[in-house]
Write an enzyme that holds these catalytic residues in place. Structure first.
Site, PDB file in Angstrom:
ATOM      1  N   ASP A  90      50.742  42.945  43.557  1.00  0.00           N
ATOM      2  CA  ASP A  90      51.778  43.890  43.107  1.00  0.00           C
ATOM      3  C   ASP A  90      51.958  45.069  44.062  1.00  0.00           C
ATOM      4  OD1 ASP A  90      52.018  42.395  40.738  1.00  0.00           O
ATOM      5  OD2 ASP A  90      50.365  43.500  39.832  1.00  0.00           O
ATOM      6  N   HIS A 124      57.499  38.910  42.285  1.00  0.00           N
ATOM      7  CA  HIS A 124      57.958  39.743  43.398  1.00  0.00           C
ATOM      8  C   HIS A 124      59.253  40.437  43.015  1.00  0.00           C
ATOM      9  CE1 HIS A 124      55.389  37.340  46.485  1.00  0.00           C
ATOM     10  NE2 HIS A 124      54.690  38.074  45.657  1.00  0.00           N
TER      11      HIS A 124
HETATM   12  P1  IMP Z   1      45.873  33.665  37.616  1.00  0.00           P
HETATM   13  O1  IMP Z   1      46.333  33.700  39.035  1.00  0.00           O
HETATM   14  O2  IMP Z   1      47.015  33.618  36.620  1.00  0.00           O
HETATM   15  O3  IMP Z   1      44.840  32.615  37.367  1.00  0.00           O
HETATM   16  O4  IMP Z   1      45.147  35.073  37.309  1.00  0.00           O
HETATM   17  C1  IMP Z   1      43.948  35.438  37.994  1.00  0.00           C
HETATM   18  C2  IMP Z   1      43.903  36.931  38.271  1.00  0.00           C
HETATM   19  O5  IMP Z   1      44.917  37.291  39.212  1.00  0.00           O
HETATM   20  C3  IMP Z   1      44.157  37.817  37.048  1.00  0.00           C
HETATM   21  O6  IMP Z   1      43.409  39.002  37.226  1.00  0.00           O
HETATM   22  C4  IMP Z   1      45.625  38.133  37.140  1.00  0.00           C
HETATM   23  O7  IMP Z   1      45.980  39.333  36.465  1.00  0.00           O
HETATM   24  C5  IMP Z   1      45.779  38.270  38.638  1.00  0.00           C
HETATM   25  N1  IMP Z   1      47.139  37.980  39.070  1.00  0.00           N
HETATM   26  C6  IMP Z   1      47.711  36.761  39.198  1.00  0.00           C
HETATM   27  N2  IMP Z   1      48.966  36.878  39.678  1.00  0.00           N
HETATM   28  C7  IMP Z   1      49.193  38.189  39.869  1.00  0.00           C
HETATM   29  C8  IMP Z   1      50.288  38.954  40.394  1.00  0.00           C
HETATM   30  O8  IMP Z   1      51.351  38.454  40.807  1.00  0.00           O
HETATM   31  N3  IMP Z   1      50.094  40.296  40.453  1.00  0.00           N
HETATM   32  C9  IMP Z   1      48.933  40.903  40.050  1.00  0.00           C
HETATM   33  N4  IMP Z   1      47.900  40.248  39.574  1.00  0.00           N
HETATM   34  C10 IMP Z   1      48.015  38.904  39.474  1.00  0.00           C
END
Ligand code: IMP
Length: 421
Positions: A12, A40
């Site tokens: 982010d 994004h």
């Molecule tokens: P996952 O990628 O959905 O398995 O999530 C794993 C970790 O990455 C968690 O802490 C999510 O909050 C974080 N996360 C996944 N995608 C994003 C994103 O686009 N922005 C910020 N955090 C993310």
């Protein structure tokens, strides 16, 4: 020129805005890892968008947008995203999907919910099925998107993958049936197949012809599977190392790496976040910065900028420059904190520590004078208040990497190019 744009914090950071900015001059934009967990945010003449899967170059009609081999794709969600873009008049014809990219299947989303629910310590995933899809890829149970071409074979593969999944996790049977999965895929298949191809010849030709190729990282270094705050990480490699496998580009061809950082830090999801400000300043940054997750809508927690994380990335990602986003959000603070090291076990550490240690570490802060001026109209470094200039110069010194771009608002033109002559 092969140019990578990667997240230097916890995700982010504002990569979408910078990729959109650089894409004006790019021939190709490639996503190399992650999936619909991305969000994004882009604000341009067409409106405000939160792109999940489609590369942020899509708004430039001349730019080819590639979903690379390392990306995982939920077909129905991708179709939905393409429709939303088309409804706003944006052509999606220049999208290309690697035939080797893996599918996120409906049962991966069921599994994500099921596993997250049962974990004693939650990861805080986005519930987009990302972890389970990569688990299946690594476990060799996955299905590549190119396999959808031969309908009969695809159905056989899906049937056996579905049966194996239900055998391994019987509780998933209560989430849906094979027909639910098949019907959803059949509809999306028709729409997506024209985009699917071998992306390697395209990239090889682009490199040979010295085209401008942008590699768009998703998430940030602290959520990297190997180097992030494991297990509170994603299941892929957001670092530049992920590019070589995920896009199919050789290490020696990448000539420029832009690390994207905010002027402060944010995180969404669980795990250690040493510079978290659980106070009025954290709340001020959250509110002023409108810090909500683009995919989940969750509030992002906020804190001071973490230099060890940026140093870590300077080494692991090989930044040739940094872009500092949301500098304008710092307006109104008396002083601005910067974490220069962590105190752990009686010693100071200049780089991030493994999770067990980071959970106990305390940040060492240095404070800089704040500023009260509105920065959103500044277009040159010299127009910034001296306190803001000094803050930026201090961060450059502490990290040892030049900050070439400063963002003072969500629009493309609210970007200051800070040349170092
Ligand atoms: P996952 O990628 O959905 O398995 O999530 C794993 C970790 O990455 C968690 O802490 C999510 O909050 C974080 N996360 C996944 N995608 C994003 C994103 O686009 N922005 C910020 N955090 C993310």
């Amino acid at each position: 020129m092969i140019h990578a744009v990667v997240g230097a914090q916890y995700g982010d950071e504002g990569k979408g805005k910078m990729v959109d900015y650089f894409a004006a001059k790019a021939d190709i934009v490639v996503r190399y890892q992650g999936g619909g967990n991305a969000g994004h945010t882009i604000v341009n003449e067409f409106g405000k968008f939160a792109l999940h899967l489609v590369p942020s170059g899509i708004f430039h009609p001349h730019t080819v947008c590639v979903l690379g081999t390392g990306v995982v794709i939920h077909p129905a969600n991708l179709v939905r995203e393409l429709r939303q873009l088309e409804e706003k008049g944006i052509s999606t014809k220049q999208l290309v999907i690697s035939e080797r990219a893996h599918l996120v299947l409906p049962y991966h989303i069921w599994q994500d919910a099921y596993e997250e629910e049962r974990r004693q310590k939650k990861v805080g995933t986005t519930l987009q099925g990302i972890g389970p899809a990569y688990q299946d890829k690594v476990g060799r149970f996955g299905i590549q998107i190119g396999e959808m071409v031969d309908l009969g074979r695809f159905r056989d593969r899906l049937e056996s993958a579905f049966a194996a999944k239900m055998e391994r996790i019987p509780a998933l049977q209560s989430y849906g049936t094979f027909s639910d999965v098949w019907d959803e895929l059949l509809e999306a298949r028709e729409i997506l197949l024209p985009y699917v191809q071998d992306t390697l010849p395209l990239l090889m030709q682009a490199v040979e012809e010295d085209k401008h190729v942008l590699l768009e990282g998703q998430l940030g270094i602290m959520r990297d599977l190997d180097w992030g705050v494991y297990p509170y990480v994603t299941s892929s490699s957001p670092i530049t190392g992920g590019i070589f496998a995920g896009a199919g580009i050789s290490p020696t061809s990448v000539g420029r790496v832009t690390g994207i950082t905010k002027a402060y830090a944010t995180a969404v999801g669980a795990g250690p976040f040493p510079t978290l400000l659980n106070d009025d300043i954290g709340a001020y940054l959250q509110e002023r910065g409108e810090e909500f997750g683009a995919t989940t809508g969750r509030q992002r927690t906020c804190g001071w900028l973490d230099i060890p994380t940026l140093r870590y990335g300077a080494w692991l990602n090989g930044y040739t420059e940094l872009a500092m986003m949301k500098l304008d959000i710092l307006t109104g603070l008396d002083q601005i904190g910067v974490c220069t090291a962590y105190d752990w076990n009686g010693e100071q550490h200049r780089l991030p520590l493994p999770t067990y240690a980071l959970e106990q570490a305390t940040p060492v802060y240095e404070y800089f004078p704040g500023f009260s001026d509105d920065l959103s109209g500044c277009r040159t470094f010299e127009e910034l208040p001296i306190a803001a200039q000094n803050f930026v110069l201090a961060v450059e010194q502490l990290v040892g990497v030049a900050i070439t771009y400063l963002s003072v608002g969500p629009n493309r033109d609210q970007t200051i190019v800070h040349t170092h002559s």
